[in-house]
Design a protein around this motif. Structure first.
Motif, mmCIF file in Angstrom:
data_model
loop_
_atom_site.group_PDB
_atom_site.id
_atom_site.type_symbol
_atom_site.label_atom_id
_atom_site.label_comp_id
_atom_site.label_asym_id
_atom_site.label_seq_id
_atom_site.Cartn_x
_atom_site.Cartn_y
_atom_site.Cartn_z
ATOM 1 N N LEU A 1 0.824 -1.205 0.000
ATOM 2 C CA LEU A 1 0.000 0.000 0.000
ATOM 3 C C LEU A 1 0.860 1.258 0.000
ATOM 4 N N LEU A 2 1.879 1.301 0.842
ATOM 5 C CA LEU A 2 2.731 2.488 0.912
ATOM 6 C C LEU A 2 3.509 2.700 -0.381
ATOM 7 N N ASP A 3 3.990 1.612 -0.968
ATOM 8 C CA ASP A 3 4.698 1.733 -2.233
ATOM 9 C C ASP A 3 3.760 2.281 -3.311
ATOM 10 N N SER A 4 2.559 1.755 -3.377
ATOM 11 C CA SER A 4 1.580 2.228 -4.358
ATOM 12 C C SER A 4 1.205 3.675 -4.086
ATOM 13 N N PHE A 5 1.084 4.027 -2.799
ATOM 14 C CA PHE A 5 0.718 5.402 -2.442
ATOM 15 C C PHE A 5 1.771 6.394 -2.933
ATOM 16 N N LEU A 6 3.049 6.028 -2.874
ATOM 17 C CA LEU A 6 4.078 6.937 -3.378
ATOM 18 C C LEU A 6 3.898 7.188 -4.869
ATOM 19 N N ARG A 7 3.596 6.156 -5.621
ATOM 20 C CA ARG A 7 3.375 6.311 -7.063
ATOM 21 C C ARG A 7 2.174 7.214 -7.336
ATOM 22 N N ILE A 8 1.105 6.968 -6.579
ATOM 23 C CA ILE A 8 -0.116 7.755 -6.770
ATOM 24 C C ILE A 8 0.098 9.197 -6.334
#
Length: 497
Positions: free
Chosen positions: A213-220
């Motif tokens: 989730l945190l990795d995806s949040f950085l991209r978003i």
């Protein structure tokens, strides 16, 4: 194949077995240690000194001697009497995690159980037999007693299991698989239920999902910064090297990488020389999230490789010692900490959504729709996720600050970690939905900027989302799209973009 030895299990291994279905086997070194502690236990049982939970009752009944001729029968009764969890069935992934952790703890070689007991747990895992275990009933001190007892019932041919997609009586599935129910021997009933493997299993699975989730949040968030014309200056590594928290340094570097090649940044449309905190302070806030997640992962890793039942047997000294390694305080506090992180992440993501939808802040059309008034655009997307953010705040109240004494005050302090774990799962699921909503909004904002000016990372993420959700050119029903994007986020499909 994951090999357990009681010493080296990782949260990645737990994920591989619990979620991805990897097979498990017991290491030879663990077999030898288990056999050594078993021999010591058998010698102690033959002696005159009482052995807690073997030749005595348990809990408040610790002072009651049990005749040796009933000592093995008592282990069966311990499992039956303690199997009183309640609520809804835990997901198969969580139960598989708990089974793996229980097996790994016993494999450490301080519990005095037979090798056959651990082998049966692993056989269940490898055969896809998942005990039905309810999600409520643990107070997180003597262990997840009621839940681990329910998990253990099928080993003795009782209770229910999920097998091949069906919920069936355990004895039926054992017969179909040509497996004989186990008869528990000295200490084995107590050893199966004495520990916090359910709440710890939940912790291990959530740590893995939170990493994604945190990795995806950085991209978003990087895509959000682009479409808002945000500044790159706050991510300059010189700023972060003078406050060198590891998470902060990592996030600043990662955002810089993701924004590389963008022609949209540093084009702020409101004329302000600084971005709002939710953009400018992203490394300081989300970096803290990463550092807490690492801390929680370390706590979980220690716990999953620990001997946590009571009493413990030390073969080299031929000693049996009573203590309290079953108490879940370490894990409960870690789960509460992670709950706070995920709740704050949802608040942070909601602020990003607000900036995307508010024309006074974004310089984009209101609610990211053409023909506003005729169309409402993404207006109600914010309403929907605001409910989840508000619920997260309520669920962030720590269960661990409460304690309800039980067993006639013999067990007079509880971690309440079972409740902590249950709250954590709900907060995680809420936050995954909030972050998915941010992705939908950020991609819709792309429709109002020059797509060719996006960074390569931004284009890739946008195109991946557009495989699932088409641009919102006029109002349409969105709840299915939100569900689908949340599921894709949960599965890690945006992490690998």
């Amino acid at each position: 194949m994951v090999k357990i030895d009681g010493e080296n299990l990782s949260v990645d291994d737990v994920w591989a077995v619990a979620v991805e279905g990897a097979d498990v086997e017991l290491a030879d070194a663990a077999r030898k240690r288990m056999q050594g502690s078993r021999k010591v236990l058998l010698r102690l049982v033959e002696g005159d000194e009482p052995v807690y939970g073997v030749t005595t009752g348990i809990g408040e009944f610790a002072g009651v001697r049990v005749d040796k001729k009933f000592a093995e029968e008592m282990q069966m009764r311990i499992v039956r009497s303690h199997a009183v969890s309640n609520g809804e069935p835990l997901s198969p992934e969580i139960v598989r995690a708990a089974m793996l952790l229980r097996a790994n703890s016993l494999a450490k070689g301080f519990s005095g159980v037979r090798v056959e007991l651990v082998e049966r747990l692993l056989e269940f895992l490898n055969e896809g037999i998942v005990p039905v275990v309810y999600n409520k009933g643990s107070i997180g001190a003597s262990g997840d007693l009621t839940q681990l007892a329910q998990m253990s019932l099928p080993l003795i041919g009782e209770g229910e299991v999920f097998s091949s997609g069906e919920r069936l009586p355990a004895i039926f599935v054992l017969r179909r698989k040509r497996m004989e129910p186990l008869s528990l021997s000295y200490k084995e009933g107590l050893a199966l239920i004495n520990g916090c493997q359910v709440m710890t299993g939940i912790g291990a699975v959530v740590v893995m999902r939170a990493r994604n989730l945190l990795d995806s949040f950085l991209r978003i968030s990087a895509l959000t910064i682009e479409v808002l014309g945000g500044k790159q200056e706050p991510f300059d590594d010189r700023i972060h090297k003078v406050r060198p928290f590891q998470g902060q340094l990592f996030v600043a570097k990662r955002i810089t990488e993701l924004l590389s090649g963008s022609s949209l940044t540093d084009t702020k449309r409101n004329g302000k020389v600084q971005d709002a905190y939710s953009i400018r302070c992203l490394p300081q806030v989300v970096g803290a999230f990463f550092d807490v997640l690492e801390y929680v992962g370390k706590i979980i890793t220690v716990e999953i490789n620990s001997a946590v039942d009571n009493p413990l047997i030390f073969p080299e000294e031929e000693k049996i010692l009573s203590g309290g390694n079953f108490h879940g305080e370490y894990v409960a506090l870690a789960l509460e900490y992670l709950t706070l992180v995920l709740a704050d992440l949802s608040t942070f993501a909601e602020r990003h959504i607000n900036r995307l939808l508010n024309p006074a802040l974004s310089g984009l059309p209101a609610f990211l729709t053409a023909d506003g008034g005729l169309n409402s655009g993404l207006m109600l997307l914010q309403y929907s996720i605001a409910d989840l953010v508000a619920e997260n705040k309520l669920l962030s109240h720590p269960a661990v600050v409460d304690s309800i004494p039980v067993s006639a005050d013999q067990e007079d302090h509880m971690s309440m970690g079972g409740t902590s774990a249950r709250k954590l799962v709900q907060v995680l699921e809420n936050t995954e939905t909030v972050v998915a909503a941010q992705l939908i909004a950020a991609a819709q904002a792309v429709e109002f900027v020059e797509k060719n000016s996006l960074s390569p990372a931004g284009i890739s993420l946008y195109e991946k989302l557009r495989e699932m959700v088409k641009p919102l050119d006029k109002d349409r029903v969105l709840y299915r799209e939100l569900e689908n994007v949340t599921e894709a986020l949960r599965d890690g499909r945006f992490r690998s973009v």
